[in-house]
Every structure is written in C-alpha cells, then in structure tokens.
Scaffold this motif. Structure first.
Motif, PDB file in Angstrom:
ATOM      1  N   PRO A  14      15.241   9.225   5.242  1.00 11.41           N
ATOM      2  CA  PRO A  14      15.853   8.146   6.148  1.00 11.41           C
ATOM      3  C   PRO A  14      15.898   8.510   7.584  1.00 11.41           C
ATOM      4  O   PRO A  14      15.953   9.540   7.929  1.00 11.41           O
ATOM      5  CB  PRO A  14      16.979   7.774   5.440  1.00 11.41           C
ATOM      6  N   ALA A  16      17.181   9.736  11.000  1.00 13.74           N
ATOM      7  CA  ALA A  16      18.057  10.844  11.385  1.00 13.74           C
ATOM      8  C   ALA A  16      18.486  11.683  10.400  1.00 13.74           C
ATOM      9  O   ALA A  16      19.766  12.129  10.430  1.00 13.74           O
ATOM     10  CB  ALA A  16      19.485  10.099  12.498  1.00 13.74           C
ATOM     11  N   THR A  37       5.278  11.360  12.724  1.00 14.25           N
ATOM     12  CA  THR A  37       4.447  10.116  12.658  1.00 14.25           C
ATOM     13  C   THR A  37       5.196   9.110  13.405  1.00 14.25           C
ATOM     14  O   THR A  37       4.731   7.917  13.750  1.00 14.25           O
ATOM     15  CB  THR A  37       3.939   9.613  11.253  1.00 14.25           C
ATOM     16  N   GLY A  38       6.557   9.194  13.172  1.00 15.04           N
ATOM     17  CA  GLY A  38       7.410   8.226  13.957  1.00 15.04           C
ATOM     18  C   GLY A  38       7.217   7.781  15.236  1.00 15.04           C
ATOM     19  O   GLY A  38       7.435   6.489  15.797  1.00 15.04           O
ATOM     20  N   ARG A  42       6.761   4.114  17.102  1.00 16.45           N
ATOM     21  CA  ARG A  42       7.565   3.906  18.226  1.00 16.45           C
ATOM     22  C   ARG A  42       6.734   3.466  19.377  1.00 16.45           C
ATOM     23  O   ARG A  42       6.955   2.637  20.288  1.00 16.45           O
ATOM     24  CB  ARG A  42       8.454   4.911  18.554  1.00 16.45           C
ATOM     25  N   SER A 109       6.848  -1.651  11.898  1.00 20.47           N
ATOM     26  CA  SER A 109       6.202  -0.745  11.001  1.00 20.47           C
ATOM     27  C   SER A 109       6.191  -1.221   9.654  1.00 20.47           C
ATOM     28  O   SER A 109       5.457  -0.674   8.856  1.00 20.47           O
ATOM     29  CB  SER A 109       7.154   0.517  11.039  1.00 20.47           C
ATOM     30  N   ARG A 115       0.383  -0.356   9.962  1.00 24.47           N
ATOM     31  CA  ARG A 115       0.341   0.662   9.154  1.00 24.47           C
ATOM     32  C   ARG A 115      -1.122   1.261   8.798  1.00 24.47           C
ATOM     33  O   ARG A 115      -1.412   2.467   8.668  1.00 24.47           O
ATOM     34  CB  ARG A 115       1.164   0.526   7.685  1.00 24.47           C
ATOM     35  N   GLY A 135       7.602  11.711   8.336  1.00 23.43           N
ATOM     36  CA  GLY A 135       7.804  10.197   8.445  1.00 23.43           C
ATOM     37  C   GLY A 135       8.393   9.831   7.446  1.00 23.43           C
ATOM     38  O   GLY A 135       9.453  10.243   6.863  1.00 23.43           O
ATOM     39  N   ARG A 136       8.100   8.447   6.806  1.00 24.99           N
ATOM     40  CA  ARG A 136       8.637   7.821   5.786  1.00 24.99           C
ATOM     41  C   ARG A 136       7.782   7.710   4.468  1.00 24.99           C
ATOM     42  O   ARG A 136       8.237   7.712   3.307  1.00 24.99           O
ATOM     43  CB  ARG A 136       8.987   6.380   6.138  1.00 24.99           C
ATOM     44  N   ASP A 137       6.347   7.932   4.719  1.00 27.15           N
ATOM     45  CA  ASP A 137       5.362   7.377   3.653  1.00 27.15           C
ATOM     46  C   ASP A 137       4.481   8.814   3.483  1.00 27.15           C
ATOM     47  O   ASP A 137       3.187   8.184   3.101  1.00 27.15           O
ATOM     48  CB  ASP A 137       4.564   6.414   3.551  1.00 27.15           C
ATOM     49  N   ARG A 163      22.809  11.600  15.175  1.00 27.00           N
ATOM     50  CA  ARG A 163      22.163  10.825  16.242  1.00 27.00           C
ATOM     51  C   ARG A 163      23.212  10.829  17.530  1.00 27.00           C
ATOM     52  O   ARG A 163      22.694  10.688  18.693  1.00 27.00           O
ATOM     53  CB  ARG A 163      21.982   9.353  15.643  1.00 27.00           C
ATOM     54  N   ARG A 186      18.069  -0.106   9.826  1.00 29.19           N
ATOM     55  CA  ARG A 186      16.596   0.482   9.709  1.00 29.19           C
ATOM     56  C   ARG A 186      16.171   0.886   8.270  1.00 29.19           C
ATOM     57  O   ARG A 186      15.113   0.632   7.850  1.00 29.19           O
ATOM     58  CB  ARG A 186      16.590   1.532  10.930  1.00 29.19           C
ATOM     59  N   ASP A 190      13.305  -0.429   6.108  1.00 34.81           N
ATOM     60  CA  ASP A 190      12.238   0.751   5.892  1.00 34.81           C
ATOM     61  C   ASP A 190      11.938   0.909   4.266  1.00 34.81           C
ATOM     62  O   ASP A 190      10.896   0.972   4.129  1.00 34.81           O
ATOM     63  CB  ASP A 190      12.498   2.075   6.417  1.00 34.81           C
TER      64      ASP A 190
HETATM   65  O1  CDP Z   1      13.803   9.930  14.140  1.00 38.99           O
HETATM   66  P1  CDP Z   1      14.130   8.750  13.114  1.00 38.99           P
HETATM   67  O2  CDP Z   1      14.284   9.183  11.915  1.00 38.99           O
HETATM   68  O3  CDP Z   1      15.271   7.975  13.809  1.00 38.99           O
HETATM   69  O4  CDP Z   1      12.839   7.809  13.171  1.00 38.99           O
HETATM   70  P2  CDP Z   1      11.375   7.957  13.441  1.00 38.99           P
HETATM   71  O5  CDP Z   1      11.056   8.953  12.332  1.00 38.99           O
HETATM   72  O6  CDP Z   1      10.930   8.071  14.759  1.00 38.99           O
HETATM   73  O7  CDP Z   1      10.698   6.633  12.907  1.00 38.99           O
HETATM   74  C1  CDP Z   1      10.949   5.238  13.592  1.00 38.99           C
HETATM   75  C2  CDP Z   1      10.528   4.347  12.728  1.00 38.99           C
HETATM   76  O8  CDP Z   1       9.027   4.272  12.274  1.00 38.99           O
HETATM   77  C3  CDP Z   1      11.216   4.085  11.314  1.00 38.99           C
HETATM   78  O9  CDP Z   1      12.524   3.736  11.166  1.00 38.99           O
HETATM   79  C4  CDP Z   1      10.121   3.328  10.462  1.00 38.99           C
HETATM   80  O10 CDP Z   1      10.565   2.091  10.427  1.00 38.99           O
HETATM   81  C5  CDP Z   1       8.792   3.905  11.203  1.00 38.99           C
HETATM   82  N1  CDP Z   1       7.940   4.915  10.419  1.00 38.99           N
HETATM   83  C6  CDP Z   1       7.303   4.506   9.285  1.00 38.99           C
HETATM   84  O11 CDP Z   1       7.449   3.196   9.035  1.00 38.99           O
HETATM   85  N2  CDP Z   1       6.567   5.372   8.611  1.00 38.99           N
HETATM   86  C7  CDP Z   1       6.598   6.783   9.250  1.00 38.99           C
HETATM   87  N3  CDP Z   1       5.499   7.402   8.664  1.00 38.99           N
HETATM   88  C8  CDP Z   1       7.133   7.053  10.427  1.00 38.99           C
HETATM   89  C9  CDP Z   1       8.334   6.150  10.805  1.00 38.99           C
END
Ligand code: CDP
Length: 226
Positions: A14, A16, A37-38, A42, A109, A115, A135-137, A163, A186, A190
């Motif tokens: 998630p 931060a 990848t975030g 952005r 996103s 995506r 990243g997230r995925d 943060r 967020r 997500d």
């Molecule tokens: O640094 P922080 O964890 O706050 O966020 P980030 O990694 O820069 O990612 C920003 C936003 O991009 C996330 O809240 C997701 O909505 C999206 N994201 C995503 O959907 N898939 C990824 N692989 C990376 C980011």
C-alpha cells in the motif's frame, strides 16, 4: 549447491509502506535496476491535469497513456529523488509528487486501458532481469513469474507518519491528519478496483514494516534474495 540469486524481484504494497526506500537500497546492493512503476501512473495523471483533461474521462486518459513517452531513468541529481521521471523528454520528477497528482492518481490508475498501456511497458523492462520493480500489481499481474515477491505492509498511521516526515524533510508544509485520510482513501480505491487490485500474490512473502526498521527489512530481503 547455491542457486543463482533472484534476478527479478517484485515489491508490492500500500501507499507509503516503504517500498521505494527498500527497492532502491536493494537494487543498489545487488547492482540491479530500480524501477518504481508508480511514477508512470503519476506521470499520466500529471499530464492530464496539466492539459486540462478531465480525470473522469476514461477514453481520453487511455489515449494519453498510450501515446505518451514516459522514461524512468537513474537519478541524475541528488535532491532526494529515487529516479528521474521524463515525459516526452521533460524532467517532471517533482511535479509527479504534487498533492493534486496524489489526489487523482488512484482514479486514473483504475482504468483498464491506462493499466494495459503502462503494464505492457513495465513487463518489457522487467523481463530483461536484474531488476527490482515496485508497485501494486507487480507480483500478481505485471511479473507473476518473478523470482522473489515481497509484499510490504504497515498500518495506515505509520505510513502517514512516514509520508509526513518525508514532506517536512523537503522543507514543505504538511498536515498529518490530511495525509492519513488521503492514504486511507488511496488504499481503498487501489484495493477495490476491478483491474489488478492491490493485494499480496499467493506466493509473496509479507513483511510488516511497522515492526522492522528500514535496515532490518533490507537485511531480511537480501537474505531471501540469496
Ligand atoms: O509512493 P506511494 O506508495 O504513495 O505511491 P506510488 O507507488 O507512487 O503509486 C501511486 C499510485 O499509482 C497508487 O496509489 C496506485 O493508484 C497507482 N499504482 C498502480 O495502480 N499500480 C502500480 N503498479 C503502481 C502504482
């Protein structure tokens, strides 16, 4: 017999949770490329806001993600950045960290077309190996075949505190409660979206960064890599 160290490392989690700090330090320790990848999500969000495109316009956002050239390169300046973010050659690294971007990036996103365009590029880069991708995925969708998958978690309060400290350290103003509310919002978007929601891959190792210092997290992951 010693097997080869992990060549493709996926770190998800998630907002931060310390993914970028861990990813950058891990990549430096291993001599691998660090890819957050975030920054791509952005960058598309920043560009849409810059051009006055409505972030609720899925078709326009998809077209933008498909045609924009986003480059992520090793940091060219030591001003606290983890990497350079370039859009059509322009350095927008700090623009991608703006509050307005952060407030809209989860909306952008969540779009399937956005995506699909970005994760195809991420996959191509990841498959070259010797990479730490954050990243997230990444472990679930982008690189399900990764050699090592880490899911870095922490409570929302701890993440918001981190943060907050980062922003203060940059000399900017911040409100802890506002940051906490935004982090929670967020994460909600997500993790509940239809496409590639935030979740730990079944074979991911889950680490709780509430209970571990950044050094301890790095040590544990380095041991897992070897
Ligand atoms: O640094 P922080 O964890 O706050 O966020 P980030 O990694 O820069 O990612 C920003 C936003 O991009 C996330 O809240 C997701 O909505 C999206 N994201 C995503 O959907 N898939 C990824 N692989 C990376 C980011």
């Amino acid at each position: 017999m010693r097997s080869n160290p992990a060549s493709v490392i996926a770190i998800d989690g998630p907002a931060a949770s310390g993914k970028s700090t861990l990813g950058l330090r891990l990549a430096n320790a291993l001599g691998y490329l660090f890819f957050d990848t975030g920054v791509m999500y952005r960058a598309v969000t920043w560009l849409a806001l810059q051009r006055g495109i409505d972030v609720r316009d899925e078709a326009a956002l998809t077209a933008l993600a498909e045609k924009t050239q986003i480059d992520v390169a090793p940091a060219s300046k030591s001003d606290g950045r983890a990497c350079d973010v370039l859009v059509d050659g322009q350095d927008i690294t700090w623009e991608t960290r703006r509050r307005k971007v952060e407030a809209n990036v989860s909306i952008v996103s969540a779009y399937r077309g956005v995506r699909s365009a970005l994760s195809q590029q991420q996959r191509r880069i990841g498959q070259r190996g010797r990479i730490v991708m954050v990243g997230r995925d990444i472990g679930t969708v982008v690189l399900p075949e990764a050699d090592l998958k880490i899911y870095l978690d922490a409570t929302a309060e701890q993440r918001a505190r981190r943060r907050f400290d980062e922003i203060i350290a940059r000399g900017a103003q911040a409100d802890y409660n506002e940051i906490l509310a935004k982090v929670i919002e967020r994460d909600r978007i997500d993790s509940t979206r239809d496409v590639a929601p935030l979740k730990a891959a079944e074979d991911a190792i889950v680490l709780d960064s509430d209970k571990l210092t950044a050094d301890e997290v790095l040590e544990q992951v380095l041991a897992l890599c070897r």
